[in-house]
Write a protein that holds these residues in place. Sequence first.
Motif, PDB file in Angstrom:
ATOM      1  N   ASP A   1     -11.191 -23.194  -0.680  1.00 44.72           N
ATOM      2  CA  ASP A   1     -10.487 -24.430  -0.338  1.00 44.72           C
ATOM      3  C   ASP A   1      -9.909 -25.091  -1.584  1.00 44.72           C
ATOM      4  O   ASP A   1      -8.736 -25.501  -1.614  1.00 44.72           O
ATOM      5  CB  ASP A   1     -11.476 -25.362   0.372  1.00 44.72           C
ATOM      6  N   VAL A   2     -10.723 -25.170  -2.633  1.00 47.75           N
ATOM      7  CA  VAL A   2     -10.296 -25.821  -3.873  1.00 47.75           C
ATOM      8  C   VAL A   2      -9.129 -25.077  -4.511  1.00 47.75           C
ATOM      9  O   VAL A   2      -8.129 -25.674  -4.923  1.00 47.75           O
ATOM     10  CB  VAL A   2     -11.480 -25.915  -4.865  1.00 47.75           C
ATOM     11  N   LEU A   3      -9.245 -23.741  -4.575  1.00 47.98           N
ATOM     12  CA  LEU A   3      -8.186 -22.944  -5.186  1.00 47.98           C
ATOM     13  C   LEU A   3      -6.898 -23.066  -4.394  1.00 47.98           C
ATOM     14  O   LEU A   3      -5.799 -23.127  -4.965  1.00 47.98           O
ATOM     15  CB  LEU A   3      -8.635 -21.483  -5.277  1.00 47.98           C
ATOM     16  N   ALA A   4      -7.016 -23.117  -3.081  1.00 48.72           N
ATOM     17  CA  ALA A   4      -5.827 -23.261  -2.247  1.00 48.72           C
ATOM     18  C   ALA A   4      -5.136 -24.593  -2.546  1.00 48.72           C
ATOM     19  O   ALA A   4      -3.908 -24.663  -2.670  1.00 48.72           O
ATOM     20  CB  ALA A   4      -6.210 -23.168  -0.777  1.00 48.72           C
ATOM     21  N   ARG A   5      -5.941 -25.660  -2.689  1.00 50.71           N
ATOM     22  CA  ARG A   5      -5.345 -26.969  -2.998  1.00 50.71           C
ATOM     23  C   ARG A   5      -4.631 -26.959  -4.331  1.00 50.71           C
ATOM     24  O   ARG A   5      -3.656 -27.689  -4.550  1.00 50.71           O
ATOM     25  CB  ARG A   5      -6.438 -28.048  -3.030  1.00 50.71           C
ATOM     26  N   ARG A   6      -5.120 -26.130  -5.258  1.00 53.62           N
ATOM     27  CA  ARG A   6      -4.499 -26.072  -6.574  1.00 53.62           C
ATOM     28  C   ARG A   6      -3.342 -25.097  -6.597  1.00 53.62           C
ATOM     29  O   ARG A   6      -2.721 -24.865  -7.633  1.00 53.62           O
ATOM     30  CB  ARG A   6      -5.550 -25.663  -7.613  1.00 53.62           C
ATOM     31  N   GLY A   7      -3.060 -24.478  -5.449  1.00 52.83           N
ATOM     32  CA  GLY A   7      -1.934 -23.561  -5.376  1.00 52.83           C
ATOM     33  C   GLY A   7      -2.241 -22.170  -5.898  1.00 52.83           C
ATOM     34  O   GLY A   7      -1.338 -21.342  -6.048  1.00 52.83           O
TER      35      GLY A   7
ATOM     36  N   ARG B   1      -3.030 -19.148  -4.862  1.00 47.77           N
ATOM     37  CA  ARG B   1      -3.101 -18.407  -3.606  1.00 47.77           C
ATOM     38  C   ARG B   1      -3.973 -17.169  -3.657  1.00 47.77           C
ATOM     39  O   ARG B   1      -4.848 -16.973  -2.809  1.00 47.77           O
ATOM     40  CB  ARG B   1      -1.681 -17.965  -3.199  1.00 47.77           C
ATOM     41  N   ARG B   2      -3.719 -16.311  -4.644  1.00 47.47           N
ATOM     42  CA  ARG B   2      -4.424 -15.023  -4.695  1.00 47.47           C
ATOM     43  C   ARG B   2      -5.925 -15.229  -4.847  1.00 47.47           C
ATOM     44  O   ARG B   2      -6.717 -14.650  -4.105  1.00 47.47           O
ATOM     45  CB  ARG B   2      -3.928 -14.183  -5.887  1.00 47.47           C
ATOM     46  N   ALA B   3      -6.299 -16.080  -5.835  1.00 50.28           N
ATOM     47  CA  ALA B   3      -7.713 -16.329  -6.072  1.00 50.28           C
ATOM     48  C   ALA B   3      -8.361 -16.941  -4.831  1.00 50.28           C
ATOM     49  O   ALA B   3      -9.484 -16.610  -4.466  1.00 50.28           O
ATOM     50  CB  ALA B   3      -7.886 -17.253  -7.275  1.00 50.28           C
ATOM     51  N   ALA B   4      -7.593 -17.834  -4.151  1.00 51.13           N
ATOM     52  CA  ALA B   4      -8.125 -18.469  -2.940  1.00 51.13           C
ATOM     53  C   ALA B   4      -8.401 -17.425  -1.867  1.00 51.13           C
ATOM     54  O   ALA B   4      -9.431 -17.457  -1.190  1.00 51.13           O
ATOM     55  CB  ALA B   4      -7.135 -19.517  -2.420  1.00 51.13           C
ATOM     56  N   GLU B   5      -7.474 -16.462  -1.711  1.00 52.56           N
ATOM     57  CA  GLU B   5      -7.678 -15.429  -0.688  1.00 52.56           C
ATOM     58  C   GLU B   5      -8.894 -14.581  -0.988  1.00 52.56           C
ATOM     59  O   GLU B   5      -9.647 -14.220  -0.085  1.00 52.56           O
ATOM     60  CB  GLU B   5      -6.436 -14.548  -0.597  1.00 52.56           C
ATOM     61  N   GLU B   6      -9.080 -14.241  -2.261  1.00 49.32           N
ATOM     62  CA  GLU B   6     -10.251 -13.433  -2.619  1.00 49.32           C
ATOM     63  C   GLU B   6     -11.534 -14.180  -2.307  1.00 49.32           C
ATOM     64  O   GLU B   6     -12.475 -13.604  -1.736  1.00 49.32           O
ATOM     65  CB  GLU B   6     -10.211 -13.093  -4.117  1.00 49.32           C
ATOM     66  N   ALA B   7     -11.551 -15.461  -2.668  1.00 51.47           N
ATOM     67  CA  ALA B   7     -12.747 -16.257  -2.396  1.00 51.47           C
ATOM     68  C   ALA B   7     -12.977 -16.377  -0.893  1.00 51.47           C
ATOM     69  O   ALA B   7     -14.111 -16.279  -0.411  1.00 51.47           O
ATOM     70  CB  ALA B   7     -12.609 -17.641  -3.022  1.00 51.47           C
ATOM     71  N   ARG B   8     -11.896 -16.568  -0.151  1.00 54.95           N
ATOM     72  CA  ARG B   8     -12.022 -16.725   1.303  1.00 54.95           C
ATOM     73  C   ARG B   8     -12.543 -15.446   1.945  1.00 54.95           C
ATOM     74  O   ARG B   8     -13.384 -15.470   2.845  1.00 54.95           O
ATOM     75  CB  ARG B   8     -10.668 -17.099   1.892  1.00 54.95           C
ATOM     76  N   ALA B   9     -12.040 -14.298   1.452  1.00 61.01           N
ATOM     77  CA  ALA B   9     -12.508 -13.018   1.993  1.00 61.01           C
ATOM     78  C   ALA B   9     -13.998 -12.851   1.753  1.00 61.01           C
ATOM     79  O   ALA B   9     -14.746 -12.364   2.605  1.00 61.01           O
ATOM     80  CB  ALA B   9     -11.717 -11.871   1.356  1.00 61.01           C
TER      81      ALA B   9
ATOM     82  N   CYS C   1      -6.642 -16.792   6.004  1.00 56.75           N
ATOM     83  CA  CYS C   1      -6.167 -15.879   4.967  1.00 56.75           C
ATOM     84  C   CYS C   1      -4.685 -15.635   5.177  1.00 56.75           C
ATOM     85  O   CYS C   1      -4.224 -15.528   6.299  1.00 56.75           O
ATOM     86  CB  CYS C   1      -6.898 -14.541   5.043  1.00 56.75           C
ATOM     87  N   GLY C   2      -3.976 -15.549   4.063  1.00 60.95           N
ATOM     88  CA  GLY C   2      -2.564 -15.229   4.197  1.00 60.95           C
ATOM     89  C   GLY C   2      -1.706 -16.430   4.546  1.00 60.95           C
ATOM     90  O   GLY C   2      -0.532 -16.299   4.833  1.00 60.95           O
ATOM     91  N   THR C   3      -2.289 -17.653   4.563  1.00 55.14           N
ATOM     92  CA  THR C   3      -1.439 -18.840   4.789  1.00 55.14           C
ATOM     93  C   THR C   3      -1.152 -19.523   3.466  1.00 55.14           C
ATOM     94  O   THR C   3      -1.893 -19.373   2.505  1.00 55.14           O
ATOM     95  CB  THR C   3      -2.135 -19.864   5.684  1.00 55.14           C
TER      96      THR C   3
END
Lengths: 429, 120
Positions: free
Chosen positions: A392-398, A400-408, A427-429
């Motif tokens: 969530d935090v990485l997504a807010r910071r833009g 994307r890639r790191a956020a997807e890995e964390a989400r997975a 994922c993928g949004t």
Amino acid sequence: MDAPAASPPATGAPAPHDATQRPGEAAARRAAEAAARLSYGRLVAILAAPTRDVAAAEDALAEAFAAALRVWPVTGVPDRPEAWLVTAARRTLGHGRRADAVRERARSAVALAYEEAAAREADGLPDRRLELLFVCAHPAIDPAARAPLMLQCVLGLDAARIAGAFLVSEAAMAKRLVRAKARIRDAGIAFERPDADDLAARVGDVLSAVYAAYSAAWEMADGASAVAPDLAAEALWLARLVAALMPGEPEALGLLSLLLYCEARRPARRDDAGRFVPLAEQDTRLWVREMVVEAEGLLAAAARCRRFGRFQCEAAIQSVHCHRATTGDTDWPAILRLYDLLLAREPSLGAMVARAAALSSSGDADGALAALRAVGPATVERYQPYWATLADVLARRGERRAAEEARARAARLARDDAVRAFLCARCGT
Amino acid sequence: MQYMMLFPEPEEKFAERTDTANADAYWAAWMGFIGEMREAGIVVNGAALQGAHAATTIRVRDGQRAVQDGPFADAKEQLGGFVIIEVPGLDEAIRWAEKAPCARYAAVELRPVLPPSGGG
């Protein structure tokens, strides 16, 4: 003290209703079931206290229930069914004890005097459930066994039901319980309230075990079976029991308050299609108002004792979350202040991650990331909320890639299909 | 209830027993601890033991006796002594065990004693 009225637990006692029963049998069965539902823990505690042999007490009680179902249809249900059951069970235990010299020696003079006094008691049976709870949560008992012990010995739940919540096989859970009861009997753990010096720590252990039982139920895949809400109700009932037995103890009130806030939100956790709904998106009209009101009252009562405690603090945090139902908004600064207070007094991984999530939700993504990075990498390997929050935090910071890995990673660690589906959908949004 | 308190100690502690610089402090700590328990009237039995260097281990396998120089368990900490106490229950035994000198640098094990079988 009477047993709390809410959500009586199910037990392993009498079998389901048979349509071919005679009326006397039906009355006997109802009386036995009522006694089992309301008094199981009390009876176990009374029977086990003199010899510390919980397993023998449970067996003797099971035999007493069986005898009741044979005898009561003929003689009628006794005026005081619990007293009848205790007497019958004691007879069984007495037979066992005469044959067992080892247990005979375990009965101290004090225990014998207690038994005589109990036998003389005109009104009702003594309540030794509090002592039983302290025994289940004794420091010498394996921490992984404490919550299961409480669920079995105080509520009469069987190993199969308990096993699912704690992610072990039924056989493994049965073994764990047998070992723990053998330890109680053989290591000499007494059925007593702890001394004043130990009391605060021991109370904390009891409450932590009840909380562990609730958390285990919370994390169960609620889509999978009807067991999870029942188990949560059992844990809530335990929390009510503890609060009833220790009404002056603010942390006991705090724990009950905390569980009520959480239970109140259950109807909103899944939408009609069974999909996971995160807290921020829940329809507050679905929150159970009576439970929230009760929780608020308990928290206020606890606060009047003017003693900080971990469960009161967590309840206060949930209280702020629940105010969204009234104000339409979440007071993030208040939540952050409470997490800072909690972490200063009783740091924990869960609180650290939750505080980071609060920082993120309040708009401070940089602060949230720093807080998450401050947690040691080894501890978070399998801790699902860490990865979900990080995503969530990485997504807010833009990022994307790191956020997807964390989400997975969070999705892989999720125990609940609905949570996993929710994460994958994002994922993928 | 009777418990045996087992006192494992590391090698360096055994050495302190005979080392002029440390011996007095070592024995004073233990004598103080044992003395307190005696005064409380809870001591049934007990003794300090010679170090592992004086231990001999005997095994009999297939009718053959093997005598070995040293203790039966190859561990960094070895038994330095034991005491048997009579107390109401585990909580009291734990409170006493906390006071043992070796609780701080090693451990104390509490083992319930099996009552003698037969008899009244």
